[in-house]
Design an enzyme around this catalytic site. Structure first.
Site, PDB file in Angstrom:
ATOM      1  N   LYS A 173       0.889  -1.167   0.000  1.00  0.00           N
ATOM      2  CA  LYS A 173       0.000   0.000   0.000  1.00  0.00           C
ATOM      3  C   LYS A 173       0.926   1.215   0.000  1.00  0.00           C
ATOM      4  O   LYS A 173       1.386   1.672   1.048  1.00  0.00           O
ATOM      5  CB  LYS A 173      -0.889  -0.023   1.250  1.00  0.00           C
ATOM      6  CG  LYS A 173      -2.220   0.710   1.127  1.00  0.00           C
ATOM      7  CD  LYS A 173      -2.122   2.151   0.683  1.00  0.00           C
ATOM      8  CE  LYS A 173      -1.713   3.083   1.794  1.00  0.00           C
ATOM      9  NZ  LYS A 173      -1.448   4.476   1.334  1.00  0.00           N
ATOM     10  N   GLU A 176      -0.004   7.822  -1.073  1.00  0.00           N
ATOM     11  CA  GLU A 176      -0.877   8.422  -2.102  1.00  0.00           C
ATOM     12  C   GLU A 176      -0.136   9.470  -2.922  1.00  0.00           C
ATOM     13  O   GLU A 176      -0.570   9.848  -3.999  1.00  0.00           O
ATOM     14  CB  GLU A 176      -2.079   9.145  -1.471  1.00  0.00           C
ATOM     15  CG  GLU A 176      -2.943   8.340  -0.555  1.00  0.00           C
ATOM     16  CD  GLU A 176      -2.500   8.425   0.899  1.00  0.00           C
ATOM     17  OE1 GLU A 176      -1.317   8.124   1.177  1.00  0.00           O
ATOM     18  OE2 GLU A 176      -3.332   8.788   1.737  1.00  0.00           O
ATOM     19  N   SER A 226       4.959   8.192   9.745  1.00  0.00           N
ATOM     20  CA  SER A 226       5.072   9.102  10.889  1.00  0.00           C
ATOM     21  C   SER A 226       4.690   8.382  12.185  1.00  0.00           C
ATOM     22  O   SER A 226       3.972   7.375  12.168  1.00  0.00           O
ATOM     23  CB  SER A 226       4.161  10.304  10.666  1.00  0.00           C
ATOM     24  OG  SER A 226       2.821   9.865  10.550  1.00  0.00           O
ATOM     25  N   CYS A 281      14.078  10.130   6.728  1.00  0.00           N
ATOM     26  CA  CYS A 281      13.942   9.764   8.146  1.00  0.00           C
ATOM     27  C   CYS A 281      15.294   9.730   8.830  1.00  0.00           C
ATOM     28  O   CYS A 281      15.377   9.714  10.052  1.00  0.00           O
ATOM     29  CB  CYS A 281      13.271   8.414   8.276  1.00  0.00           C
ATOM     30  SG  CYS A 281      14.196   7.134   7.429  1.00  0.00           S
ATOM     31  N   GLU A 379       9.429  16.804  14.843  1.00  0.00           N
ATOM     32  CA  GLU A 379      10.014  16.444  13.544  1.00  0.00           C
ATOM     33  C   GLU A 379       9.462  17.429  12.501  1.00  0.00           C
ATOM     34  O   GLU A 379       8.245  17.548  12.352  1.00  0.00           O
ATOM     35  CB  GLU A 379       9.626  15.015  13.158  1.00  0.00           C
ATOM     36  CG  GLU A 379      10.172  14.615  11.792  1.00  0.00           C
ATOM     37  CD  GLU A 379       9.747  13.218  11.350  1.00  0.00           C
ATOM     38  OE1 GLU A 379       8.557  12.878  11.463  1.00  0.00           O
ATOM     39  OE2 GLU A 379      10.620  12.479  10.866  1.00  0.00           O
TER      40      GLU A 379
HETATM   41  P1  NAD Z   1       2.453   9.106   6.966  1.00  0.00           P
HETATM   42  O1  NAD Z   1       2.472   8.502   8.326  1.00  0.00           O
HETATM   43  O2  NAD Z   1       1.581  10.282   6.733  1.00  0.00           O
HETATM   44  O3  NAD Z   1       1.997   7.998   5.876  1.00  0.00           O
HETATM   45  C1  NAD Z   1       2.591   6.733   5.824  1.00  0.00           C
HETATM   46  C2  NAD Z   1       1.566   5.738   5.283  1.00  0.00           C
HETATM   47  O4  NAD Z   1       0.457   5.672   6.180  1.00  0.00           O
HETATM   48  C3  NAD Z   1       1.017   6.119   3.914  1.00  0.00           C
HETATM   49  O5  NAD Z   1       0.933   4.968   3.120  1.00  0.00           O
HETATM   50  C4  NAD Z   1      -0.367   6.679   4.234  1.00  0.00           C
HETATM   51  O6  NAD Z   1      -1.299   6.427   3.214  1.00  0.00           O
HETATM   52  C5  NAD Z   1      -0.753   5.934   5.498  1.00  0.00           C
HETATM   53  N1  NAD Z   1      -1.622   6.735   6.372  1.00  0.00           N
HETATM   54  C6  NAD Z   1      -1.552   8.083   6.561  1.00  0.00           C
HETATM   55  N2  NAD Z   1      -2.500   8.476   7.437  1.00  0.00           N
HETATM   56  C7  NAD Z   1      -3.174   7.364   7.813  1.00  0.00           C
HETATM   57  C8  NAD Z   1      -4.261   7.117   8.701  1.00  0.00           C
HETATM   58  N3  NAD Z   1      -4.839   8.101   9.394  1.00  0.00           N
HETATM   59  N4  NAD Z   1      -4.699   5.851   8.852  1.00  0.00           N
HETATM   60  C9  NAD Z   1      -4.123   4.848   8.176  1.00  0.00           C
HETATM   61  N5  NAD Z   1      -3.104   5.015   7.314  1.00  0.00           N
HETATM   62  C10 NAD Z   1      -2.614   6.261   7.134  1.00  0.00           C
HETATM   63  O7  NAD Z   1       3.981   9.421   6.588  1.00  0.00           O
HETATM   64  P2  NAD Z   1       4.534  10.209   5.325  1.00  0.00           P
HETATM   65  O8  NAD Z   1       4.233  11.650   5.462  1.00  0.00           O
HETATM   66  O9  NAD Z   1       4.147   9.513   4.074  1.00  0.00           O
HETATM   67  O10 NAD Z   1       6.112   9.973   5.510  1.00  0.00           O
HETATM   68  C11 NAD Z   1       6.926  10.785   6.305  1.00  0.00           C
HETATM   69  C12 NAD Z   1       7.103  10.200   7.690  1.00  0.00           C
HETATM   70  O11 NAD Z   1       7.647   8.878   7.600  1.00  0.00           O
HETATM   71  C13 NAD Z   1       8.094  10.979   8.531  1.00  0.00           C
HETATM   72  O12 NAD Z   1       7.586  11.051   9.845  1.00  0.00           O
HETATM   73  C14 NAD Z   1       9.361  10.137   8.503  1.00  0.00           C
HETATM   74  O13 NAD Z   1      10.222  10.289   9.606  1.00  0.00           O
HETATM   75  C15 NAD Z   1       8.767   8.760   8.479  1.00  0.00           C
HETATM   76  N6  NAD Z   1       9.711   7.791   7.958  1.00  0.00           N
HETATM   77  C16 NAD Z   1      10.300   6.957   8.855  1.00  0.00           C
HETATM   78  C17 NAD Z   1      11.228   6.043   8.408  1.00  0.00           C
HETATM   79  C18 NAD Z   1      11.890   5.106   9.367  1.00  0.00           C
HETATM   80  O14 NAD Z   1      12.553   4.209   8.905  1.00  0.00           O
HETATM   81  N7  NAD Z   1      11.722   5.253  10.660  1.00  0.00           N
HETATM   82  C19 NAD Z   1      11.559   5.974   7.046  1.00  0.00           C
HETATM   83  C20 NAD Z   1      10.924   6.847   6.155  1.00  0.00           C
HETATM   84  C21 NAD Z   1       9.998   7.758   6.635  1.00  0.00           C
END
Ligand code: NAD
Length: 497
Positions: A173, A176, A226, A281, A379
């Site tokens: 998944k 988006e 996140s 990240c 962050e």
């Molecule tokens: P995000 O949490 O907004 O989205 C991640 C995934 O979760 C996406 O596929 C999204 O569709 C889904 N999602 C979003 N909101 C949701 C909800 N309410 N319910 C269910 N699913 C939901 O993260 P992002 O903005 O795409 O990515 C950036 C974040 O990812 C930053 O916080 C970064 O630090 C983190 N990140 C962490 C690592 C790591 O290895 N720790 C690696 C890359 C990115």
């Protein structure tokens, strides 16, 4: 306008989806596509296909799986430029950075190509007289991977290569915001000989995620994103009885000691803070300047910033592209505003580089940031570097260890003893010694501590193999004909003469 579909049962399909979410080119701000959002019926179709495929894929020989993995590895290499173009068009990062994420992702395919070695079990002959004991690893079944926008290829490859090598079916998944590269990935798995249904792409938002989290046919969830969503995924998925690993956000500190090579440290801080517009990240977002190094270090970092070339990711002169969306760009600006209000000194102001066309922002350097400043506690995930000044190594260590995030960190010094102490005492999952972005190679495992990880298992490498397999121990006896007798006692291993 192009509609971006799912990949279910070995083909592109719109499924039952009618609603779309806009996909933009961040360099121009133009909408380039409409992502079809999965309905509950699409989730059902994806999981049904994956469940059926998992049942046959688990029985495939290690030789057959290895041959698919080698073919897939070759195909992904051949399509590096295509992947980079797709990533840059939807994420905004520069082409070389997009190719770099693919190369790091491919390390996991290299690792998974050795699956026949990785799945070896233990064997103890003659644990009791005539009794042998051995362990085997079996796939968990259907695995879903929910991934963030910032690495649309590397993070899916962290997950899918090992999951598939271990004999699971994998449902991706993607984010988006930049979903298109996942469809090329699906096509290449098919060309490599992977049976239909073993790799699925389910496009969508919370509806798709919630469907995967609650469908009893999904056995395990790998999540990267996140922290609030990671926590939600972990709690919801484990409550539904699934195995879950959920990696969250970060605030990565780079401690610089007075004896560090100033140019090396300044180059590293600039590269690690502003590469990919800080949307990594493992980006360095805080420099902890110890003692007398602070003034010359801030000057050395600030001196480098006007030379950075910010522009569209597909122009070869650009070193940093735009941010992923207008909303995210505005959120970063808001953090700079609030950080300044909280008392930070704005040494270089990226707000001046904000554009109306595309989602560009300049680079920002904040000095004299206090630990209670919002630009330190949160962050930001943008091209903003905060400098916190401390007097001693101990003060710096206490600062790093008291932050809620604990993904990566680094120390810059020429003192081996200080570096040794740093790696021993710091409460962070990934540590660099004169290496600003210590992302482990594919044959180690990736993961933070504290609010940067929910679950017990880090991602990829040996821990990935553990996550994607269940262990079974077999105790086996092949008695000589005529040697058995009835014995109602509890079976023990006491040697029977
Ligand atoms: P995000 O949490 O907004 O989205 C991640 C995934 O979760 C996406 O596929 C999204 O569709 C889904 N999602 C979003 N909101 C949701 C909800 N309410 N319910 C269910 N699913 C939901 O993260 P992002 O903005 O795409 O990515 C950036 C974040 O990812 C930053 O916080 C970064 O630090 C983190 N990140 C962490 C690592 C790591 O290895 N720790 C690696 C890359 C990115």
């Amino acid at each position: 306008m192009e509609q971006i579909p799912h990949w279910i049962d070995g083909r592109r399909t719109a499924g039952e989806s009618t609603q779309t979410s806009p996909v933009y080119n961040p360099a121009t701000g133009e909408q380039t596509g409409g992502l079809l959002l999965a309905t509950p019926a699409d989730v059902d179709a994806a999981v049904t296909s994956a469940s059926a495929a998992a049942a046959t894929w688990r029985a495939s020989s290690l030789a057959a799986r290895t041959s698919v993995l080698f073919a897939f590895r070759e195909l992904v290499h051949q399509h590096t430029d295509d992947f980079a173009a797709l990533i840059t068009a939807e994420h905004g990062k520069v082409l070389s950075d997009a190719a770099g994420e693919l190369a790091r992702g491919l390390e996991n395919v290299d690792f998974a190509c050795g699956v026949s070695n990785l799945l070896k079990g233990d064997f103890s002959e003659q644990a009791s007289t005539g009794v042998d004991v051995y362990s085997i690893r079996q796939p968990v079944g259907v695995v879903a991977g929910i991934t963030p926008f910032n690495f649309p290829m590397m993070v899916p490859l962290w997950m899918c290569a090992n999951a598939i090598a271990c004999g699971n079916a994998f449902i991706l998944k993607p984010s988006e915001k930049d979903p298109s590269a996942s469809l090329l990935l699906a096509q290449l798995w098919k060309e490599a000989g992977l049976p239909d249904g073993v790799f699925t792409v389910l496009q969508g938002d919370k509806v798709a995620v919630d469907g995967l989290l609650t469908d009893p046919r999904v056995d395990a969830i790998s999540f990267v994103g996140s922290t609030p969503i990671a926590q939600y995924i972990y709690e919801t998925g484990t409550k539904a009885g699934k195995r879950v690993q959920a990696l969250g956000g970060a605030k990565n500190h780079m401690m610089v000691l007075p004896d560090a090579d100033l140019d090396v440290a300044a180059d590293a801080a600039v590269s690690a803070a502003y590469g990919s517009a800080g949307e990594r990240c493992m980006a360095i977002s805080v420099v902890v300047a110890v003692g007398s190094v602070a003034d010359p270090l801030v000057e050395a970092i600030g001196r480098r910033l006007p030379d950075l070339k910010i522009g569209p990711g597909n122009e070869s002169t650009s070193e940093m592209g735009p941010l992923v969306s207008a909303a995210h760009r505005d959120k970063v600006v808001d953090y700079i505003d609030r950080g300044e209000k909280d008392g930070a000194t704005v040494v270089v102001d990226g707000r001046e580089g904000r554009t109306d066309e595309g989602f560009f922002l300049g680079v920002t350097l904040l000095d004299n940031v206090q630990p209670d400043n919002i630009a330190y506690t949160d962050e930001i995930f943008g091209p903003v570097l905060a400098v916190v000044r401390v007097d001693t190594f101990d003060e710096g260590m206490a600062l790093i260890n008291s932050h809620k995030f604990a993904n990566g960190t680094a120390i810059f010094t020429r003192d081996g003893g200080a570096a040794r102490r740093f790696q021993f005492e710091v409460e962070v999952g990934m540590v660099g010694v004169n290496v600003p972005i210590p992302v482990p190679v594919g044959y180690y495992s990736f993961g933070g501590w504290k609010a940067s990880l929910f679950g017990d298992t880090h991602m990829y490498g040996p821990e990935g193999i553990n996550f994607y397999t269940r262990r079974k121990v077999v105790t086996s006896r092949w008695p000589d004909p005529g040697s058995s007798s009835v014995d109602l006692g509890f079976p023990t291993n006491a040697d029977k003469k």
